[in-house]
Design a protein around this motif. Structure first.
Motif, PDB file in Angstrom:
ATOM      1  N   PHE A  80      29.162  36.437  53.560  1.00  0.00           N
ATOM      2  CA  PHE A  80      29.843  37.727  53.608  1.00  0.00           C
ATOM      3  C   PHE A  80      30.339  38.062  52.203  1.00  0.00           C
ATOM      4  O   PHE A  80      30.367  37.202  51.305  1.00  0.00           O
ATOM      5  CB  PHE A  80      30.998  37.733  54.628  1.00  0.00           C
ATOM      6  N   TYR A  81      30.751  39.301  52.015  1.00  0.00           N
ATOM      7  CA  TYR A  81      31.226  39.741  50.704  1.00  0.00           C
ATOM      8  C   TYR A  81      32.621  39.178  50.470  1.00  0.00           C
ATOM      9  O   TYR A  81      33.559  39.463  51.218  1.00  0.00           O
ATOM     10  CB  TYR A  81      31.256  41.268  50.623  1.00  0.00           C
ATOM     11  N   ASP A  82      32.772  38.405  49.401  1.00  0.00           N
ATOM     12  CA  ASP A  82      34.034  37.754  49.079  1.00  0.00           C
ATOM     13  C   ASP A  82      34.228  37.844  47.568  1.00  0.00           C
ATOM     14  O   ASP A  82      33.748  36.996  46.806  1.00  0.00           O
ATOM     15  CB  ASP A  82      34.003  36.298  49.552  1.00  0.00           C
ATOM     16  N   MET A  83      34.938  38.896  47.119  1.00  0.00           N
ATOM     17  CA  MET A  83      34.978  39.233  45.694  1.00  0.00           C
ATOM     18  C   MET A  83      36.381  39.088  45.121  1.00  0.00           C
ATOM     19  O   MET A  83      37.370  39.328  45.809  1.00  0.00           O
ATOM     20  CB  MET A  83      34.473  40.658  45.491  1.00  0.00           C
ATOM     21  N   LYS A  84      36.417  38.723  43.851  1.00  0.00           N
ATOM     22  CA  LYS A  84      37.681  38.577  43.122  1.00  0.00           C
ATOM     23  C   LYS A  84      37.553  39.311  41.798  1.00  0.00           C
ATOM     24  O   LYS A  84      36.710  38.958  40.961  1.00  0.00           O
ATOM     25  CB  LYS A  84      37.991  37.097  42.899  1.00  0.00           C
ATOM     26  N   LEU A  85      38.395  40.332  41.627  1.00  0.00           N
ATOM     27  CA  LEU A  85      38.340  41.164  40.431  1.00  0.00           C
ATOM     28  C   LEU A  85      39.747  41.415  39.895  1.00  0.00           C
ATOM     29  O   LEU A  85      40.726  41.331  40.632  1.00  0.00           O
ATOM     30  CB  LEU A  85      37.677  42.518  40.715  1.00  0.00           C
TER      31      LEU A  85
END
Length: 362
Positions: A80-85
Motif C-alpha cells: 500500500f502507499y506509505d509515504m514520508k515527506l
C-alpha cells in the motif's frame, strides 16, 4: 390329501408373509417421508438460507489494480502507499488498472479520507461523511488525480498518475485514507441490485516519526433502529492523528442504580481511524422499555484502556414509536409458534399413521 393340504398352507403362509413385507416396506417409505418432512421443518429454512448465500457469491470483478510507488515510499512497505515527506515537499505515484474482461469498462477513481464505520472498522470507501472537528487536513486537497474517471478497453491497461503536495505547516502523526477504484455501471431496466466490486489501496502519509499520544472521547447516548432492530449507541471520537487498532470492547447496559446487566456484549479487534468520530451501537434484541439506564463501554488494547459511563433515558413516546416497527421480539415469537405448530402437526400425523398400521398388522 395330507401333502396337498400341507403345501396349500405353506403357500398361503408365504403369500401372507410377502403381503406383510410389502406393507412393512410401504410403511418404511411413509415413515422416511414423514421423518424427512420433520427434519425439513426443523432445519430446512436454515439450509435454504445457507445455500442461497453460497450460490450468490461471485468472483470479485474482472479487473486488477497495482500500486506504483514514488520516491518517498517507505522501503519496508510494498502492498500500500506509505509515504514520508517534509512540509511543502511533493511526490508522484501511480496506479495501474488492468481490464481482464473482453468488453471496455469505465472506472471512477476516488481519493478518500479514512473514517470509522458503526462496526468499529476503518473504512476507506466513503467519499462523503461528517468529519470530526479535529480533521484539519483533507487528502482531496493534497492529492491531484489526472484521471478521475476513465474507460479501459478489453484486455488493456491504463496507468493513473497522482501528484501529492504536502501542506506548508508541519504536523505530527499520520494522514490515513485510500485510493478507491469503483466500476461505473449503467442502470438497466428490469434488473435488481447489481454487484459492484471495488478495489481499495490504503494510503498513509507522515512527515516524521514523533509519537502521538492516544486519546478517545465518549459522547452522547441515543436510541434508534438499524434494519428494524432496536439499538443503543454512543458517540466515540478519536481526535488524534493516530490509528487506534486491536481494541477489545465490553458493552454493558443496566437499569440506573442496578448492577444486573440487561445487555452484556464483547467485541474484538476494533479499529478507529485517525481524527474520526462514529456511533458505536449494540442491539437489544428486545423491545424498548421506558426508563433510565446506564451505558458502560470499556475499550482496551495491550497498553491502554478507556472507560465511558453515560446515563440515558428512554421516553414512553420513543419506545412506542420504535417498538411498532421493531422485529426483535415479535418476529422471533411468531416464528417460534409457527415452528412448534408445524412440528406438532407432523408428529400428530405420524401417530395416526402408526395407529392404522398397527390395526392393519393385527
Amino acid at each position: 390329501m395330507t401333502l396337498q393340504l400341507f403345501l396349500k398352507k405353506k403357500r398361503d403362509h408365504s403369500l401372507k408373509r410377502v403381503a406383510f413385507l410389502t406393507k412393512e416396506s410401504q410403511m418404511k417409505k411413509y415413515f422416511m417421508l414423514f421423518f424427512s418432512l420433520l427434519l425439513f421443518i426443523s432445519f430446512g429454512s436454515q439450509g435454504f438460507v445457507n445455500a442461497q448465500e453460497i450460490s450468490s457469491s461471485e468472483k470479485a470483478g474482472n479487473y486488477t489494480v497495482t500500486p506504483n510507488f514514488g520516491i518517498s515510499q517507505k522501503k519496508e512497505t510494498y502492498n500500500f502507499y506509505d509515504m514520508k515527506l517534509a512540509p511543502k515537499a511533493s511526490d508522484n505515484f501511480e496506479l495501474t488498472l488492468n481490464n481482464e474482461s473482453n468488453q471496455p469498462q469505465t472506472f471512477q477513481i476516488e481519493i478518500n479520507n479514512a473514517t470509522t464505520n458503526s462496526n468499529g472498522i476503518v473504512d476507506y470507501t466513503q467519499s462523503k461523511f461528517k468529519k470530526d472537528p479535529s480533521m484539519k487536513l483533507d487528502l482531496k486537497d493534497l492529492i491531484k488525480n489526472d484521471s478521475p474517471q476513465l474507460t479501459v478497453g478489453g484486455h488493456q491497461s491504463h496507468t493513473v498518475r497522482f501528484h501529492l503536495t504536502m501542506p506548508d505547516q508541519a504536523f505530527n502523526g499520520i494522514l490515513l485514507g485510500g485510493i478507491v477504484v469503483r466500476p461505473v455501471q449503467e442502470k438497466k431496466e428490469g434488473k435488481g441490485i447489481q454487484n459492484v466490486f471495488i478495489h481499495t489501496i490504503a494510503l498513509r502519509i507522515a512527515e516524521n516519526d514523533t509519537p502521538v499520544h492516544s486519546e478517545l472521547i465518549g459522547g452522547d447516548v441515543k436510541i434508534g433502529q438499524e434494519n428494524l432492530h432496536n439499538q443503543v449507541s454512543m458517540a466515540i471520537r478519536n481526535p488524534q492523528a493516530k490509528l487506534m487498532s486491536q481494541l477489545n470492547g465490553d458493552f454493558i447496559i443496566t437499569k440506573k442504580g442496578e448492577t444486573k446487566p440487561l445487555v452484556n456484549i464483547q467485541k474484538q479487534n476494533l479499529s478507529i481511524a485517525p481524527n474520526s468520530a462514529f456511533e458505536l451501537p449494540v442491539s437489544l434484541n428486545d423491545h424498548f422499555k421506558p426508563g433510565t439506564y446506564t451505558y458502560k463501554i470499556v475499550l482496551k488494547n495491550d497498553h491502554e484502556d478507556w472507560q465511558f459511563l453515560k446515563d440515558f433515558t428512554i421516553k414512553e413516546s420513543e419506545a412506542n414509536m420504535y417498538n411498532q416497527t421493531s422485529v426483535d421480539y415479535t418476529k422471533k415469537t411468531d416464528l417460534n409458534w409457527i415452528h412448534y405448530m408445524l412440528v406438532g402437526i407432523t408428529l400428530f400425523l405420524l401417530l395416526i399413521l402408526f395407529y392404522f398400521w398397527g390395526k392393519r398388522s393385527k
